[in-house]
Design an enzyme around this catalytic site. Structure first.
Site, PDB file in Angstrom:
ATOM      1  N   HIS A  66       0.835  -1.210   0.000  1.00  0.00           N
ATOM      2  CA  HIS A  66       0.000   0.000   0.000  1.00  0.00           C
ATOM      3  C   HIS A  66       0.864   1.251   0.000  1.00  0.00           C
ATOM      4  O   HIS A  66       1.933   1.293   0.618  1.00  0.00           O
ATOM      5  CB  HIS A  66      -0.958   0.007   1.194  1.00  0.00           C
ATOM      6  CG  HIS A  66      -0.295  -0.012   2.544  1.00  0.00           C
ATOM      7  ND1 HIS A  66      -0.007   1.141   3.247  1.00  0.00           N
ATOM      8  CD2 HIS A  66       0.116  -1.034   3.333  1.00  0.00           C
ATOM      9  CE1 HIS A  66       0.547   0.820   4.408  1.00  0.00           C
ATOM     10  NE2 HIS A  66       0.637  -0.490   4.482  1.00  0.00           N
ATOM     11  N   ASP A  68      -0.550   4.275   0.886  1.00  0.00           N
ATOM     12  CA  ASP A  68      -1.070   5.225   1.871  1.00  0.00           C
ATOM     13  C   ASP A  68      -0.354   5.067   3.205  1.00  0.00           C
ATOM     14  O   ASP A  68       0.158   3.998   3.544  1.00  0.00           O
ATOM     15  CB  ASP A  68      -2.586   5.077   2.047  1.00  0.00           C
ATOM     16  CG  ASP A  68      -3.007   3.693   2.505  1.00  0.00           C
ATOM     17  OD1 ASP A  68      -2.398   2.700   2.060  1.00  0.00           O
ATOM     18  OD2 ASP A  68      -3.958   3.597   3.314  1.00  0.00           O
ATOM     19  N   ASP A  99       6.458   1.566   7.154  1.00  0.00           N
ATOM     20  CA  ASP A  99       5.111   1.067   6.840  1.00  0.00           C
ATOM     21  C   ASP A  99       4.474   1.886   5.736  1.00  0.00           C
ATOM     22  O   ASP A  99       3.827   2.885   6.012  1.00  0.00           O
ATOM     23  CB  ASP A  99       4.264   1.098   8.111  1.00  0.00           C
ATOM     24  CG  ASP A  99       2.903   0.473   7.936  1.00  0.00           C
ATOM     25  OD1 ASP A  99       2.666  -0.180   6.906  1.00  0.00           O
ATOM     26  OD2 ASP A  99       2.070   0.638   8.840  1.00  0.00           O
ATOM     27  N   GLU A 133      -5.172   0.933   2.688  1.00  0.00           N
ATOM     28  CA  GLU A 133      -4.881  -0.109   3.671  1.00  0.00           C
ATOM     29  C   GLU A 133      -4.974   0.438   5.082  1.00  0.00           C
ATOM     30  O   GLU A 133      -5.462  -0.234   5.988  1.00  0.00           O
ATOM     31  CB  GLU A 133      -3.488  -0.696   3.429  1.00  0.00           C
ATOM     32  CG  GLU A 133      -3.234  -2.027   4.154  1.00  0.00           C
ATOM     33  CD  GLU A 133      -2.734  -1.878   5.585  1.00  0.00           C
ATOM     34  OE1 GLU A 133      -2.737  -2.881   6.318  1.00  0.00           O
ATOM     35  OE2 GLU A 133      -2.333  -0.761   5.986  1.00  0.00           O
ATOM     36  N   GLU A 134      -4.517   1.668   5.264  1.00  0.00           N
ATOM     37  CA  GLU A 134      -4.534   2.275   6.595  1.00  0.00           C
ATOM     38  C   GLU A 134      -5.919   2.792   6.979  1.00  0.00           C
ATOM     39  O   GLU A 134      -6.153   3.115   8.137  1.00  0.00           O
ATOM     40  CB  GLU A 134      -3.519   3.428   6.668  1.00  0.00           C
ATOM     41  CG  GLU A 134      -2.079   3.043   6.387  1.00  0.00           C
ATOM     42  CD  GLU A 134      -1.463   2.200   7.501  1.00  0.00           C
ATOM     43  OE1 GLU A 134      -2.188   1.824   8.441  1.00  0.00           O
ATOM     44  OE2 GLU A 134      -0.257   1.912   7.411  1.00  0.00           O
ATOM     45  N   GLU A 162       4.585  -5.835   4.241  1.00  0.00           N
ATOM     46  CA  GLU A 162       4.411  -5.146   5.519  1.00  0.00           C
ATOM     47  C   GLU A 162       5.646  -5.326   6.397  1.00  0.00           C
ATOM     48  O   GLU A 162       6.390  -6.303   6.272  1.00  0.00           O
ATOM     49  CB  GLU A 162       3.184  -5.687   6.259  1.00  0.00           C
ATOM     50  CG  GLU A 162       1.861  -5.346   5.607  1.00  0.00           C
ATOM     51  CD  GLU A 162       1.431  -3.903   5.871  1.00  0.00           C
ATOM     52  OE1 GLU A 162       2.203  -3.129   6.462  1.00  0.00           O
ATOM     53  OE2 GLU A 162       0.311  -3.553   5.459  1.00  0.00           O
ATOM     54  N   HIS A 348       4.171   3.871  12.320  1.00  0.00           N
ATOM     55  CA  HIS A 348       3.142   4.771  12.868  1.00  0.00           C
ATOM     56  C   HIS A 348       3.680   5.692  13.966  1.00  0.00           C
ATOM     57  O   HIS A 348       2.911   6.467  14.531  1.00  0.00           O
ATOM     58  CB  HIS A 348       1.939   3.985  13.413  1.00  0.00           C
ATOM     59  CG  HIS A 348       1.160   3.258  12.364  1.00  0.00           C
ATOM     60  ND1 HIS A 348      -0.139   2.859  12.552  1.00  0.00           N
ATOM     61  CD2 HIS A 348       1.488   2.842  11.116  1.00  0.00           C
ATOM     62  CE1 HIS A 348      -0.580   2.227  11.467  1.00  0.00           C
ATOM     63  NE2 HIS A 348       0.410   2.210  10.583  1.00  0.00           N
TER      64      HIS A 348
END
Length: 374
Positions: A66, A68, A99, A133-134, A162, A348
């Site tokens: 992903h 995003d 990530d 995805e997030e 991931e 994150h």
């Protein structure tokens, strides 16, 4: 500068806060097309997705990821701007560094190099990339998988990029994931004056025993591949807006993380039996956000572990820990799914980063896995 590092920097510069792709996929598509991949842009709603492939035979191995990222939060807490890739002491900092823009960069460069060296390779190499995805994950990988199934495209193997590693690159891979199910519970009482409790029915008091029973319930023992099922309350609200009023309702939200040991229906029934035992008047709404999956130690996992051993000199640990990923959607096709990516410690977080030396190793692991598979 290495190709993987250069590509990662280009991706970090794009502020692709979910579901905004911010042009990341255009960069990836252009690179893949330049080495002969066919690409389809598959937008659904405001979400950008693409599907790419090279080859026309089986087995079919895909890389999934992903573009995003989550919001950076308080940017004053970052020691460099979150969307300005910054090298410092052997690490590169920026939102998405772990990530999962590093995984994407490494997968694309590995595929480019493999196709250049093996233009007539066996099998087919593909990519599924989304910008959802997030977020809710409703218009992303799930929709792409539906599209592929409608076209009768059979997938055999999938690597999700991931951040799966714990302390060192390659020390862990995911061979499955627990499912996730949310419950929104309303306990119904009777509003009244706080000085006259006999004329009311306090839903807060009524809930205590049932909530304690739910929190203490041992749902299962887990098994050799999955930890025991987890139940957690994460929000409880009550009150009528005044200090002298017993509220009419209490609202609670909770989450299950569960293994394939149970069906969602079995867990729901067990919760409702407990609520009924304590004679609660309630309403409950369920939302199954993801089903569990388990791919086991199949051919893909075996070759990935071999590649990690050759490049990182580690005996990797296959596990199913952590949250959910888009691998759950791809696993529904019956293909073997594993997750392999960089160290996840700063995903994150403020000052998200990845070790620059790991970028080349990760690229080499993906490349070697392709060699072993096809």
């Amino acid at each position: 500068m290495s190709e993987t590092l250069n590509l990662l920097k280009q991706l970090i510069e794009r502020p692709s806060i979910t579901p905004n792709d911010a042009g990341c996929q255009t960069i990836l598509i252009d690179r893949l097309k330049s080495v002969g991949f066919q690409c389809e842009h598959l937008p659904f709603g405001e979400v950008h997705n693409f599907w790419a492939w090279h080859g026309h035979q089986s087995p079919f191995i895909i890389f999934a990821g992903h573009t995003d990222v989550v919001p950076p939060g308080d940017e004053t807490q970052w020691h460099s701007p979150p969307f300005t890739p910054t090298e410092k002491n052997g690490y590169i900092y920026g939102r998405g560094a772990a990530d999962m823009k590093s995984g994407l960069a490494a997968m694309v460069v590995a595929a480019e190099n493999f196709v250049k060296q093996n233009p007539d390779h066996n099998g087919t190499i593909g990519f599924i990339v989304t910008s959802d995805e997030e977020g809710p994950a409703e218009n992303g990988t799930q929709k792409v998988v539906d599209y592929l199934q409608q076209k009768n495209i059979k997938l055999d193997y999938c690597i999700v990029g991931e951040a799966s590693s714990n302390e060192k690159l390659g020390d862990a891979i995911k061979i499955g994931r627990r499912g996730s199910m949310h419950g929104e519970l309303t306990i119904i009482g009777k509003q009244g004056h706080i000085a006259y409790p006999h004329l009311a029915d306090n839903p807060i008091h009524r809930s205590f025993q049932a909530f304690e029973a739910l929190a203490k319930t041992k749902w299962d023992e887990g098994n050799e591949h999955f930890t025991p099922t987890s139940f957690q309350f994460y929000n409880v609200e009550a009150g009528a807006g005044a200090a002298n009023v017993i509220p009419a309702t209490l609202k609670a939200k909770f989450n299950f993380r569960f293994a394939p040991i149970h069906t969602t229906q079995q867990l729901q029934q067990k919760v409702e039996r407990i609520l009924n035992y304590y004679q609660l008047n309630y309403d409950i709404q369920w939302n199954v956000s993801s089903q569990p999956f388990f791919s086991g130690n199949g051919r893909l996992a075996t070759f990935v572990r071999q590649a990690i051993q050759e490049i990182c000199h580690l005996n990797t640990e296959p596990n199913t820990y952590g949250g959910t990923s888009d691998g759950r959607f791809i696993a529904t096709t019956g293909c073997e799914v594993i997750e392999l990516g960089p160290v996840n410690k700063t995903a994150h977080h403020v000052n998200e980063n990845i070790c620059i030396a790991d970028l080349e190793k990760l690229t080499d692991i993906y490349f070697r896995t392709l060699q072993l598979l096809i």
